[in-house]
Motif scaffolding. Structure first.
Motif, mmCIF file in Angstrom:
data_model
loop_
_atom_site.group_PDB
_atom_site.id
_atom_site.type_symbol
_atom_site.label_atom_id
_atom_site.label_comp_id
_atom_site.label_asym_id
_atom_site.label_seq_id
_atom_site.Cartn_x
_atom_site.Cartn_y
_atom_site.Cartn_z
ATOM 1 N N LYS A 199 0.804 -1.227 0.000
ATOM 2 C CA LYS A 199 0.000 0.000 0.000
ATOM 3 C C LYS A 199 0.835 1.275 0.000
ATOM 4 C CE LYS A 199 -3.546 -2.433 2.702
ATOM 5 N NZ LYS A 199 -4.271 -2.488 3.989
ATOM 6 N N LEU A 200 2.154 1.122 -0.001
ATOM 7 C CA LEU A 200 3.013 2.303 0.010
ATOM 8 C C LEU A 200 3.146 2.890 -1.393
ATOM 9 C CD1 LEU A 200 5.883 1.239 2.440
ATOM 10 C CD2 LEU A 200 3.880 2.648 2.918
ATOM 11 N N PRO A 201 3.303 4.202 -1.486
ATOM 12 C CA PRO A 201 3.417 4.840 -2.804
ATOM 13 C C PRO A 201 4.739 4.522 -3.485
ATOM 14 C CG PRO A 201 3.792 6.435 -1.053
ATOM 15 C CD PRO A 201 3.357 5.166 -0.381
ATOM 16 N N CYS A 202 4.767 4.716 -4.798
ATOM 17 C CA CYS A 202 5.995 4.445 -5.561
ATOM 18 C C CYS A 202 7.155 5.301 -5.076
ATOM 19 C CB CYS A 202 5.744 4.703 -7.048
ATOM 20 S SG CYS A 202 4.601 3.517 -7.805
ATOM 21 N N LEU A 228 -9.584 2.320 -9.823
ATOM 22 C CA LEU A 228 -8.963 3.102 -10.904
ATOM 23 C C LEU A 228 -7.956 2.258 -11.670
ATOM 24 C CD1 LEU A 228 -8.122 5.805 -12.326
ATOM 25 C CD2 LEU A 228 -6.546 6.162 -10.399
ATOM 26 N N ARG A 229 -7.050 1.609 -10.949
ATOM 27 C CA ARG A 229 -5.962 0.871 -11.590
ATOM 28 C C ARG A 229 -6.438 -0.399 -12.288
ATOM 29 N NH1 ARG A 229 -1.753 1.838 -6.509
ATOM 30 N NH2 ARG A 229 -1.360 4.045 -6.994
ATOM 31 N N SER A 230 -7.588 -0.908 -11.864
ATOM 32 C CA SER A 230 -8.109 -2.123 -12.504
ATOM 33 C C SER A 230 -8.539 -1.870 -13.943
ATOM 34 C CB SER A 230 -9.285 -2.674 -11.698
ATOM 35 O OG SER A 230 -10.400 -1.801 -11.773
ATOM 36 N N HIS A 231 -8.749 -0.608 -14.299
ATOM 37 C CA HIS A 231 -9.187 -0.259 -15.657
ATOM 38 C C HIS A 231 -8.035 0.247 -16.523
ATOM 39 C CE1 HIS A 231 -13.522 -0.754 -15.012
ATOM 40 N NE2 HIS A 231 -13.314 -0.279 -13.798
ATOM 41 N N ILE A 232 -6.823 0.216 -15.976
ATOM 42 C CA ILE A 232 -5.661 0.736 -16.713
ATOM 43 C C ILE A 232 -4.652 -0.393 -16.930
ATOM 44 C CG2 ILE A 232 -3.755 2.387 -16.691
ATOM 45 C CD1 ILE A 232 -5.472 4.142 -14.842
ATOM 46 N N GLU A 235 0.658 5.257 3.915
ATOM 47 C CA GLU A 235 0.142 4.436 2.822
ATOM 48 C C GLU A 235 -0.614 5.293 1.812
ATOM 49 O OE1 GLU A 235 -2.398 1.545 4.582
ATOM 50 O OE2 GLU A 235 -0.756 0.401 5.493
ATOM 51 N N GLU A 236 -0.796 4.739 0.607
ATOM 52 C CA GLU A 236 -1.715 5.336 -0.339
ATOM 53 C C GLU A 236 -3.129 5.183 0.229
ATOM 54 O OE1 GLU A 236 0.220 4.513 -4.676
ATOM 55 O OE2 GLU A 236 -0.708 2.823 -3.664
ATOM 56 N N THR A 237 -3.889 6.242 0.180
ATOM 57 C CA THR A 237 -5.220 6.180 0.783
ATOM 58 C C THR A 237 -6.292 6.659 -0.188
ATOM 59 O OG1 THR A 237 -4.886 8.396 1.728
ATOM 60 C CG2 THR A 237 -4.362 6.500 3.135
ATOM 61 N N ASN A 285 2.574 8.009 -15.537
ATOM 62 C CA ASN A 285 2.548 7.520 -14.155
ATOM 63 C C ASN A 285 1.546 8.262 -13.277
ATOM 64 O OD1 ASN A 285 4.474 5.501 -14.453
ATOM 65 N ND2 ASN A 285 6.183 6.866 -14.008
ATOM 66 N N LEU A 286 1.151 9.459 -13.698
ATOM 67 C CA LEU A 286 0.200 10.230 -12.899
ATOM 68 C C LEU A 286 -1.226 9.729 -13.067
ATOM 69 C CD1 LEU A 286 1.509 13.890 -13.413
ATOM 70 C CD2 LEU A 286 1.927 12.351 -11.494
ATOM 71 N N ILE A 287 -1.537 9.107 -14.186
ATOM 72 C CA ILE A 287 -2.926 8.666 -14.444
ATOM 73 C C ILE A 287 -3.352 7.565 -13.471
ATOM 74 C CG2 ILE A 287 -4.480 7.670 -16.173
ATOM 75 C CD1 ILE A 287 -2.744 9.076 -18.309
ATOM 76 N N PRO A 288 -2.546 6.522 -13.240
ATOM 77 C CA PRO A 288 -2.928 5.514 -12.226
ATOM 78 C C PRO A 288 -2.544 5.926 -10.797
ATOM 79 C CG PRO A 288 -0.968 4.787 -13.377
ATOM 80 C CD PRO A 288 -1.363 6.087 -14.007
ATOM 81 N N ARG A 289 -2.130 7.165 -10.632
ATOM 82 C CA ARG A 289 -1.761 7.711 -9.320
ATOM 83 C C ARG A 289 -0.563 6.994 -8.699
ATOM 84 N NH1 ARG A 289 -6.517 8.505 -5.170
ATOM 85 N NH2 ARG A 289 -4.692 8.896 -3.869
ATOM 86 N N PHE A 290 0.424 6.668 -9.527
ATOM 87 C CA PHE A 290 1.662 6.138 -8.967
ATOM 88 C C PHE A 290 2.377 7.232 -8.173
ATOM 89 C CE2 PHE A 290 2.052 2.748 -12.509
ATOM 90 C CZ PHE A 290 1.178 1.943 -11.821
#
Length: 572
Positions: free
Chosen positions: A99-102, A403-407, A315-317, A375-380
């Motif tokens: 769950k941590l960001p890139c 969001l990421r399931s559709h990318i 974490e990413e929230t 990388n900004l579109i899937p919020r990495f």
């Protein structure tokens, strides 16, 4: 921090308390033995009571049998409690890592993370088991010994026990020094692990550039730092244990001299003196346990501190009322978007709309922000200003997983997991059937290659796909995306590792899968994006040109310069 540590005992509290109960029985057995010795010497042997000696003999065997069972239980089930807690911590930290960001992984060495998960948690496990058990046994032995010896002779007992505060004072005084030494040692362990992980992963590059000496030099520098840190830690440990041993030896010394004098004076009997010696011998064991506990406590809690540092990473929230992205049309809109890296703007107040179902290509010099844009579109990564919308909804109002399931993303640097070909393709859709896996491989033009392998789709590809060529890895990653069947495709140099013939085949498959879905293509080879609906030229000043291939050539701007330079072979 301590409260959180104790919470890991909760699932195993029954087993934990049972372990302490068994430890209590074990300690009580040890307390009985010196009293029996005293009774034998003072009464049974002088009076030649053979029956009592026989009773003592049988009783001792029973006590030894009980101690054997208790020892087995503590060694096995006590460690089981520790290892189960360790597994829970490792599970929690692994789930947390997901769950941590890139940005966390950009700034953190893999070897350091592994050191915290493996080395540190091992010491925490040992503390979780031995710590409470040793404290409990030591407490029972010290209190029990004191009560028994007081009943024999109060002055002699007080003289001996007067040295105990000295031991505890010495132990407490050294704890901070040990904590600092253990922390420094763990930091260097993480650095050495990071160097090792990096060097082993890049072994082929090292060999190709004949840079063995450079790698050895880097490793030796890290290894020396680790060695120096461990030497300092061992110096502190040597001071601690040698001083503690001296204090414990003084207990034996006082008991022997003072007890001998008390016996000569007739204050205590010879049997009482023997009981004192045995109790002090037994008494020194829990003292040693307490001494070892302090070293173990500092080691374990230092590891736990590093564990909590990692667990405290943000974490990413999702927003509390985040929406689920369901049916996706695919319109992407950047509104006044800014993103900076280390105080330097990569994108600055960018405005761009990508219509649904269209293919948009991003081109431009290196460092222009093409990959960052993707990388900004899937919020990495989180933007520093503006907003990004999909079908009119801010991506920050959507659930991340949704969001990421559709990318779908195919990047230039392909990462394959250790395992089989089939397992790697299934990352696109873990619930897919074998037929769907094969169909995805066919679309990626790798089915023929896989079918020719002895084990087919069950072929083991090695760590990171080391047994495959660059083109084969790329096609596997493309098959993975075909299986996912996303609404939005991001192809970041997706065909960069393919030969011309394979690239042509993949391009046909990509053209097919791109129909009726939004596609963003990052490409350096401009010939591959001639049929894009729109080409966006990114430069240092942001968006410099937008248009179709033909229109951009007519403008005679940056795109035409890049295209002609590449066409003439001046740019690869």
């Amino acid at each position: 921090m301590f409260k959180k540590f104790m919470s890991y005992y909760k699932p195993y509290k029954k087993l934990f308390f049972l372990d302490l109960f068994v430890a209590f029985i074990f300690a009580m057995c040890d307390l009985v033995y010196p009293m029996m010795t005293r009774e034998l010497i003072n009464e049974s042997i002088p009076n030649q009571e053979m029956r009592m000696i026989g009773v003592f003999a049988v009783t001792l065997l029973v006590i030894f049998a009980i101690k054997y069972v208790c020892s087995y239980f503590m060694q096995y089930w006590g460690h089981v409690v520790g290892v189960r807690m360790q597994a829970d911590m490792r599970r929690d930290i692994f789930l947390h890592l997901q769950k941590l960001p890139c940005s966390f992984f950009d700034r953190t060495k893999t070897g350091d993370v592994m050191s915290r998960i493996i080395n540190d948690l091992m010491d925490i496990s040992e503390l979780a088991h031995h710590g409470p058990e040793d404290l409990f046994i030591s407490g029972v032995m010290i209190i029990g010994s004191f009560l028994v010896l007081v009943n024999i002779n109060v002055p002699l007992t007080l003289i001996i026990f007067a040295f105990i505060p000295l031991i505890f004072w010495f132990t407490w005084k050294k704890r901070d020094k040990m904590s600092k030494a253990f922390t420094a040692s763990r930091v260097e362990t993480g650095k050495v692990n990071a160097i090792l992980e990096n060097s082993i992963a890049g072994m082929r590059v090292s060999k190709s550039f004949c840079s063995k000496d450079k790698e050895v030099e880097k490793f030796q520098a890290g290894n020396n730092d680790f060695k120096n840190a461990r030497e300092k830690a061992y110096k502190v440990m040597a001071e601690y244990f040698s001083g503690s041993t001296l204090c414990i030896d003084m207990l034996d010394y006082v008991c022997m001299i003072a007890g001998g004098l008390f016996t000569i004076k007739g204050i205590i009997t010879f049997g009482d003196f023997m009981a004192y010696l045995l109790y002090i011998k037994m008494f020194t064991q829990p003292i040693k346990k307490l001494v070892n506990f302090m070293e173990q406590y500092q080691s374990g809690m230092t590891g736990y501190k590093r564990f909590t540092e990692l667990m405290d990473e943000l974490e990413e929230t999702d927003k509390q009322d985040a929406k689920t992205l369901e049916k996706v049309e695919g319109e992407i809109c950047f509104k006044n978007v800014s993103f900076k890296y280390e105080d330097e703007y990569i994108l600055n107040q960018m405005d761009l709309t990508i219509p649904k179902g269209k293919m948009v290509a991003l081109v431009g010099p290196s460092g222009g922000g093409k990959t960052t844009f993707c990388n900004l579109i899937p919020r990495f990564y989180e933007i520093d200003g503006g907003d990004i919308f999909i079908d009119g909804t801010s991506i920050y109002d959507l659930q991340l997983e949704s969001l990421r399931s559709h990318i779908g993303i195919v990047s230039q640097e392909v990462f394959l997991f250790t395992g089989t070909i089939k397992e790697n393709i299934l990352y696109g859709n873990p619930n897919a059937t074998d037929e769907e896996v094969v169909e995805a491989a066919k679309k990626a033009y790798i089915h023929e290659f896989v079918s020719g392998l002895p084990n087919g789709y069950d072929t083991y590809i090695g760590e990171r796909g080391v047994k495959l060529s660059g083109g084969q890895k790329q096609r596997l990653s493309i098959a993975r995306v075909f299986l996912k069947d996303p609404s939005i495709l991001i192809l970041d140099e997706a065909t960069s590792a393919l030969d011309n013939a394979t690239e042509f085949m993949i391009k046909q498959a990509i053209d097919e899968v791109c129909k009726n879905r939004t596609t963003i293509v990052v490409a350096h080879r401009l010939s591959t994006i001639r049929n894009a609906d729109e080409i966006v030229v990114l430069g240092k000043e942001g968006i410099e040109e937008i248009g179709s291939h033909d229109k951009l050539l007519e403008k005679e701007g940056l795109y035409k310069t890049l295209y002609e330079a590449q066409f003439e072979g001046l740019v690869s």
